[in-house]
Design a protein around this motif. Structure first.
Motif, short mmCIF file in Angstrom:
data_model
loop_
_atom_site.label_atom_id
_atom_site.label_comp_id
_atom_site.label_asym_id
_atom_site.label_seq_id
_atom_site.Cartn_x
_atom_site.Cartn_y
_atom_site.Cartn_z
N ILE A 13 0.87 -1.18 0.00
CA ILE A 13 0.00 0.00 0.00
C ILE A 13 0.90 1.23 0.00
O ILE A 13 1.84 1.32 0.80
CB ILE A 13 -0.91 0.03 1.24
CG1 ILE A 13 -1.85 -1.18 1.25
CG2 ILE A 13 -1.71 1.33 1.29
CD1 ILE A 13 -2.91 -1.14 0.18
N SER A 14 0.62 2.16 -0.89
CA SER A 14 1.44 3.36 -0.99
C SER A 14 1.25 4.26 0.24
O SER A 14 0.35 4.03 1.06
CB SER A 14 1.08 4.14 -2.25
OG SER A 14 -0.22 4.73 -2.11
N VAL A 15 2.10 5.27 0.33
CA VAL A 15 1.97 6.23 1.42
C VAL A 15 0.58 6.84 1.43
O VAL A 15 -0.03 7.05 2.48
CB VAL A 15 3.04 7.35 1.28
CG1 VAL A 15 2.85 8.41 2.36
CG2 VAL A 15 4.45 6.76 1.35
N GLY A 16 0.01 7.09 0.24
CA GLY A 16 -1.31 7.69 0.12
C GLY A 16 -2.44 6.68 0.14
O GLY A 16 -3.56 6.99 -0.28
N ASP A 17 -2.16 5.45 0.58
CA ASP A 17 -3.18 4.41 0.78
C ASP A 17 -3.76 3.89 -0.54
O ASP A 17 -4.94 3.59 -0.63
CB ASP A 17 -4.30 4.93 1.68
CG ASP A 17 -5.09 3.79 2.33
OD1 ASP A 17 -4.49 2.74 2.60
OD2 ASP A 17 -6.30 3.96 2.56
N ARG A 18 -2.90 3.78 -1.56
CA ARG A 18 -3.31 3.20 -2.84
C ARG A 18 -2.61 1.85 -3.01
O ARG A 18 -1.45 1.69 -2.65
CB ARG A 18 -2.98 4.14 -3.99
CG ARG A 18 -3.75 5.44 -3.94
CD ARG A 18 -3.40 6.38 -5.10
NE ARG A 18 -4.26 7.57 -5.07
CZ ARG A 18 -3.95 8.70 -4.43
NH1 ARG A 18 -2.79 8.79 -3.77
NH2 ARG A 18 -4.79 9.73 -4.44
N SER A 19 -3.32 0.91 -3.61
CA SER A 19 -2.78 -0.45 -3.72
C SER A 19 -1.66 -0.52 -4.75
O SER A 19 -1.67 0.15 -5.77
CB SER A 19 -3.88 -1.42 -4.10
OG SER A 19 -4.42 -1.10 -5.38
N ILE A 20 -0.68 -1.36 -4.45
CA ILE A 20 0.40 -1.69 -5.39
C ILE A 20 0.18 -3.14 -5.80
O ILE A 20 0.13 -4.03 -4.95
CB ILE A 20 1.79 -1.51 -4.73
CG1 ILE A 20 1.95 -0.06 -4.25
CG2 ILE A 20 2.90 -1.89 -5.70
CD1 ILE A 20 3.14 0.16 -3.34
N ASN A 21 0.02 -3.35 -7.09
CA ASN A 21 -0.50 -4.62 -7.58
C ASN A 21 0.53 -5.41 -8.39
O ASN A 21 1.29 -4.84 -9.19
CB ASN A 21 -1.73 -4.36 -8.45
CG ASN A 21 -2.84 -3.69 -7.66
OD1 ASN A 21 -3.56 -4.34 -6.91
ND2 ASN A 21 -2.95 -2.37 -7.80
N HIS A 22 0.51 -6.70 -8.18
CA HIS A 22 1.37 -7.64 -8.90
C HIS A 22 0.47 -8.54 -9.74
O HIS A 22 -0.41 -9.23 -9.21
CB HIS A 22 2.19 -8.45 -7.89
CG HIS A 22 2.79 -9.70 -8.44
ND1 HIS A 22 2.82 -10.89 -7.73
CD2 HIS A 22 3.39 -9.97 -9.64
CE1 HIS A 22 3.41 -11.82 -8.46
NE2 HIS A 22 3.76 -11.28 -9.62
N LEU A 23 0.69 -8.53 -11.05
CA LEU A 23 -0.10 -9.34 -11.98
C LEU A 23 0.78 -10.43 -12.56
O LEU A 23 1.94 -10.19 -12.91
CB LEU A 23 -0.65 -8.47 -13.11
CG LEU A 23 -1.35 -7.17 -12.70
CD1 LEU A 23 -1.83 -6.41 -13.93
CD2 LEU A 23 -2.51 -7.44 -11.75
N THR A 24 0.23 -11.62 -12.69
CA THR A 24 0.99 -12.77 -13.20
C THR A 24 0.28 -13.37 -14.41
O THR A 24 -0.94 -13.55 -14.40
CB THR A 24 1.14 -13.84 -12.12
OG1 THR A 24 1.76 -13.27 -10.96
CG2 THR A 24 2.00 -15.00 -12.61
N ALA A 25 1.07 -13.68 -15.44
CA ALA A 25 0.55 -14.36 -16.63
C ALA A 25 1.62 -15.31 -17.15
O ALA A 25 2.81 -15.10 -16.94
CB ALA A 25 0.17 -13.35 -17.71
N GLY A 26 1.20 -16.36 -17.83
CA GLY A 26 2.15 -17.29 -18.41
C GLY A 26 2.38 -18.51 -17.55
O GLY A 26 2.12 -18.50 -16.34
N ARG A 27 2.91 -19.55 -18.19
CA ARG A 27 3.09 -20.84 -17.51
C ARG A 27 4.47 -21.44 -17.77
O ARG A 27 4.67 -22.63 -17.63
CB ARG A 27 2.00 -21.79 -17.99
CG ARG A 27 1.84 -21.79 -19.50
CD ARG A 27 0.53 -22.35 -20.00
NE ARG A 27 0.35 -22.05 -21.43
CZ ARG A 27 -0.31 -21.00 -21.89
NH1 ARG A 27 -0.88 -20.14 -21.05
NH2 ARG A 27 -0.41 -20.77 -23.18
N GLY A 28 5.41 -20.58 -18.19
CA GLY A 28 6.74 -21.08 -18.52
C GLY A 28 7.65 -21.16 -17.32
O GLY A 28 7.30 -20.80 -16.20
N LYS A 29 8.87 -21.62 -17.58
CA LYS A 29 9.85 -21.80 -16.50
C LYS A 29 10.68 -20.54 -16.26
O LYS A 29 11.21 -20.35 -15.17
CB LYS A 29 10.78 -22.97 -16.84
CG LYS A 29 10.09 -24.32 -16.85
CD LYS A 29 11.07 -25.44 -17.14
CE LYS A 29 10.38 -26.80 -17.13
NZ LYS A 29 11.32 -27.91 -17.43
#
Length: 493
Positions: A75-91
Motif C-alpha cells: 500500500i502506498s503512502v497515500g493508501d493506494r494499492s500496489i498490484n502484482h499481476l501474473t501471466a504465463g506458464r513457462g519456466k
C-alpha cells in the motif's frame, strides 16, 4: 570418410537454415503484430495522465477474463494499492515494473496494450503461445500511484523510489524488493521515462528509447547476468531500428548502489532499463508507447526462443550514448540588435511543461534558454535565420467579439503584418495557456520582449527587409509560408 564429412556438412547446413528460418519467422510474427497494433491498443488510455483509480478497472478486466491473477503486494503512502499481476506458464521468470517515478507513464500505457495482446485469441496465437508457454510474466504497473496522482517524480514522502533500493524507507520500494526476493526472477525490466531533450549521441536524432544493462559494481564488470541483459537489449535495438532508425541510445552505466536496477543486477536478475524520451510532435508519447510495446514483445520472443544468445556484445558499443544536444527550437545565424550592438548568433528555445490544477493535462510556456555560439546542437524544429533579423512583434487591439471570430487564416495574416499579440478593447483578457490559437493575448500596452535575452518569453518575429518570414510563438516555430495551423497552446500575458 569424404562421404561422412559431406553428410555432416549437409546436416549442419540444414540445422543452420532451420535456425535462420526460425529467426525470420519469429521476426515476421512480431512484424505482423506491429501491423495490427491498433487492435490491441487499450482505448481507455488516451494520454499520459492515467491515475490509479482509472487503472484499477483495466486490471480487473484482465483478472475477470482470467488472463492474469492479481496480488496486492503493498500500500502506498497515500493508501493506494500496489498490484502484482501474473501471466504465463513457462519456466523463465520475467518481472517488469513501471512508473516507480509517478510522472513517467509511457511504459504503463504499453503494458496494458501488451495485456490486450497476450490475453486475446486470434491469428497471432502462435507467437502468443510461444511467449506464455515459455515465460512466467510478472508485472507491477504503476509502482508509485501517489506520484502518478500528483504527476510528480517522487512518492508522497518526497523520496525517489528508484534511489531507495538500499535503505527501503518507502513502502513502494519495500513492495518491489519483497516481490523480487520472493520470485527470484531471471530477468527484470525497469521501465522509465527520460527528458525528451536528450539526443542519440551528438546528433539531431532524439533519444526516443534509451537502454541500459546496469552495472552491478563500481568497476562495471561484465558477468553472465549482465551479459544476458545486454544481449536482450541488442535484440530490442534491432527491432526498434526498423521503425525509428537513429532514435535509440544507451544510458550512462555508472554504478549506483541506491538504484533498483543496479541492485537487482547484483542479485542475479538480468535487469534492463528502458527509458522513453521524446519523438517529434508526440507530446502525449503515443508513438513512443507503441515502440515500448514493440521492444517488450521482441524481448519476450527472444527470451522464449533464447535467440538473444546470438547477439554479439561488441554491438552494444555501437549504440550511441544519451547526449543533451536538443532544444525544442534552434534558431541559427540570426541577426540581433541589442544595446546598440548588432551581431549574428544562435538561439536555443525550450518549452516548459506546466501541469493542470487537476494533474490531468499539460500546457507549455516557451522561453529563450540559450544565446550564443553552440557546437553540435540541434532542435526538434530548426530555423536557418541567415539574412533574417530578430524583430519584436506588435500588439493588435480589437474587441473580444472580434477576437472570438478570428479563424486561423486571419490570425496568420495578422502575424504576417507583424502582430503576435491581441489586446482587448473592452475588458481584461485571461492569462495563462490559450488552446488552439496562433496569436497570444495580452493586457499590456507594449510588448515586453524587445530584444533577445535568456529567460525571456519566446515571442518574436524573424524578418527580411522588414517582412516577417518566420514567427516563434510561445516557443513554437511557425513558417509563414505554410498553411495556417493552430498551436497546442499560445499564451495570455
Amino acid at each position: 570418410m569424404k562421404m561422412k564429412l559431406l553428410i555432416i556438412f549437409n546436416l549442419l547446413l540444414i540445422s543452420s537454415h532451420f535456425a535462420i528460418s526460425q529467426t525470420v519467422q519469429n521476426s515476421a510474427a512480431v512484424e505482423k503484430v506491429w501491423a495490427q497494433y491498433n487492435k490491441y491498443k487499450e482505448p481507455a488510455i488516451t494520454d499520459r495522465f492515467m491515475k490509479h483509480s482509472e487503472m484499477m478497472p483495466l486490471i480487473q478486466k484482465h483478472v475477470t477474463s482470467k488472463f492474469v491473477t492479481k496480488e496486492e503486494i503493498g500500500i502506498s503512502v497515500g493508501d493506494r494499492s500496489i498490484n502484482h499481476l501474473t501471466a504465463g506458464r513457462g519456466k523463465m521468470k520475467v518481472m517488469l515494473w513501471s512508473q516507480m517515478h509517478g510522472d513517467e507513464s509511457t511504459a504503463t500505457m504499453a503494458l496494458f496494450d501488451m495485456f490486450n495482446f497476450l490475453g486475446a485469441s486470434d491469428d497471432n496465437d502462435n507467437l502468443r503461445k510461444l511467449i506464455l508457454d515459455n515465460l512466467e510474466l510478472h508485472f507491477v504497473p504503476m509502482l508509485n500511484p501517489d506520484g502518478a496522482q500528483a504527476w510528480k517524480r517522487r512518492n508522497d514522502l518526497e523520496i525517489d523510489v528508484n534511489r531507495d533500493a538500499r535503505m527501503l524507507v518507502t513502502p513502494e520500494g519495500r513492495a518491489l524488493m519483497g516481490l523480487a526476493k520472493k520470485l527470484q526472477p531471471e530477468i527484470g525490466f525497469n521501465l522509465h521515462d527520460q527528458n525528451y531533450l536528450y539526443s542519440s549521441g551528438r546528433s539531431k536524432n532524439s533519444a526516443t528509447i534509451s537502454f541500459l544493462a546496469p552495472a552491478y559494481n563500481y568497476p562495471k564488470d561484465m558477468n553472465a547476468v549482465r551479459k544476458r541483459a545486454t544481449q536482450i537489449i541488442l535484440a530490442m535495438n534491432k527491432a526498434l531500428q526498423t521503425k525509428s532508425r537513429g532514435n535509440v541510445a544507451k544510458y550512462n552505466d555508472d554504478f549506483d548502489p541506491r538504484c533498483f536496477g543496479d541492485t537487482f543486477q547484483g542479485m542475479g536478475i538480468s535487469t534492463i532499463l528502458i527509458e522513453s524520451g521524446g519523438f517529434y510532435q508526440d507530446p502525449e508519447k503515443q508513438f513512443i508507447r507503441k515502440l515500448n510495446f514493440l521492444a517488450l514483445l521482441t524481448a519476450f520472443e527472444s527470451i522464449a526462443t533464447a535467440s538473444y544468445e546470438r547477439e554479439a556484445l561488441k554491438d552494444y558499443d555501437l549504440i550511441p550514448e544519451n547526449d543533451n544536444s536538443l532544444y525544442d527550437v534552434f534558431v541559427k545565424n540570426v541577426t540581433i540588435n541589442k544595446e546598440g550592438h548588432e551581431f549574428k548568433t544562435n538561439l536555443g528555445i525550450n518549452r516548459t511543461q506546466l501541469k493542470s490544477a487537476d494533474n490531468s493535462s499539460m500546457t507549455f510556456s516557451g522561453r529563450i534558454a540559450e544565446l550564443g555560439d553552440q557546437e553540435l546542437i540541434f532542435g526538434y524544429d530548426e530555423i536557418d535565420a541567415t539574412g533574417l533579423k530578430f524583430t519584436p512583434a506588435k500588439i493588435k487591439t480589437m474587441t473580444r467579439a472580434e477576437w472570438d471570430k478570428l479563424n486561423p487564416q486571419q490570425e496568420l495574416d495578422l502575424i504576417k503584418e507583424g502582430y503576435l499579440f491581441v489586446k482587448w478593447l473592452n475588458g481584461k483578457s485571461p492569462t495563462g495557456a490559450i488552446k488552439n490559437r496562433l496569436l497570444n493575448l495580452t493586457n499590456n500596452s507594449e510588448n515586453q520582449v524587445q530584444a533577445a535575452g535568456i529567460g525571456q518569453n519566446a515571442e518574436f518575429l524573424l524578418t527580411r527587409d522588414g517582412k516577417p518570414v518566420y514567427a516563434v510563438i510561445n516557443g513554437y516555430k511557425v513558417d509563414l509560408n505554410q498553411p495556417a495551423k493552430v498551436l497546442s497552446n499560445t499564451y495570455g500575458y
